[in-house]
Design an enzyme around this catalytic site. Structure first.
Site, PDB file in Angstrom:
ATOM      1  N   GLY A  21     -18.436  55.666  68.385  1.00  0.00           N
ATOM      2  CA  GLY A  21     -19.203  56.467  69.324  1.00  0.00           C
ATOM      3  C   GLY A  21     -18.633  56.347  70.723  1.00  0.00           C
TER       4      GLY A  21
ATOM      5  CB  SER B 280     -16.678  53.002  73.268  1.00  0.00           C
ATOM      6  OG  SER B 280     -16.148  53.398  72.030  1.00  0.00           O
ATOM      7  CG  ASP B 281     -21.154  49.677  69.362  1.00  0.00           C
ATOM      8  OD1 ASP B 281     -20.924  48.632  69.995  1.00  0.00           O
ATOM      9  OD2 ASP B 281     -21.614  49.687  68.219  1.00  0.00           O
ATOM     10  CD  GLN B 282     -14.586  50.664  65.122  1.00  0.00           C
ATOM     11  OE1 GLN B 282     -14.290  49.496  64.933  1.00  0.00           O
ATOM     12  NE2 GLN B 282     -13.694  51.598  65.405  1.00  0.00           N
TER      13      GLN B 282
ATOM     14  CE  LYS C  54     -21.760  47.900  72.933  1.00  0.00           C
ATOM     15  NZ  LYS C  54     -20.499  47.596  72.241  1.00  0.00           N
TER      16      LYS C  54
END
Length: 193
Positions: free
Chosen positions: A106, A69-71, A52
């Protein structure tokens, strides 16, 4: 100080970053979020966060620090992504009912001038209450969390689905681990506060 860019369309991540009082702009990253074969949840969260940030960086013509950011939500070895519709959201919440679930959030701070990426992962362990079908339907009627991994929008009404949570940063569950981000920003020479 390099400009700060948040590579996200999430209003919740935007609100979290605004808490730091730093000027920033946002870019919506274009990123395929499909897990790779046998990819571990922690690795997936890191890879997507970096992807991203780099996706947003590719659209910039000047130096910046880009936050990605990613989940990733995992329960009993199964990764739960964004359900996308009501039927899949109901199925996800039924599967998570009464279970302890790991939310890997993350984080990547990418400097497009030096091509340096610094990453972190914050783990939040969440225990869902035992949910009846009626509770699931009432929740989704009031908060259709079709774009939230695991169909649990914990920054809103999704908190009512939980029995307990434990983690290193309460902001990570909402989608942006601010404690880790502050550490990365300080390493990059940005004062917080």
């Amino acid at each position: 100080m390099l400009p700060l860019i948040l590579a996200s369309a999430s209003p919740f991540r935007r609100e979290l970053l605004a808490k730091l009082g730093l000027p920033f702009t946002t870019l919506d990253p274009a990123c395929d979020e499909t897990p790779l074969p046998n990819e571990e949840p922690r690795t997936l969260a890191l890879r997507l966060s970096e992807a991203k940030a780099q996706s947003a960086a590719a659209r910039l013509s000047s130096p910046a620090l880009i936050i990605g950011s990613d989940q990733v939500v995992v329960c009993k070895g199964v990764i739960y992504g964004k359900p996308g519709n009501h039927e899949r959201a109901v199925a996800q919440l039924r599967a998570l009912s009464g279970e302890t679930v790991d939310f890997f959030t993350g984080l990547c701070l990418f400097n497009n001038e030096t091509n340096a990426a610094k990453t972190r992962v914050a783990l939040t362990r969440v225990t869902f209450r035992a949910l009846s079908d009626a509770e699931i339907e009432r929740y989704l009627a009031r908060e259709p969390a079709y774009e939230s991994a695991g169909a649990a929008k914990c920054e809103g009404l999704g908190i009512t689905l939980l029995a307990r949570l434990e983690g290193e940063d309460p902001n990570a569950l909402i989608g942006l681990p601010l404690i880790a981000l502050c550490e990365l920003l300080r390493e990059a020479g940005i004062e917080t506060p």
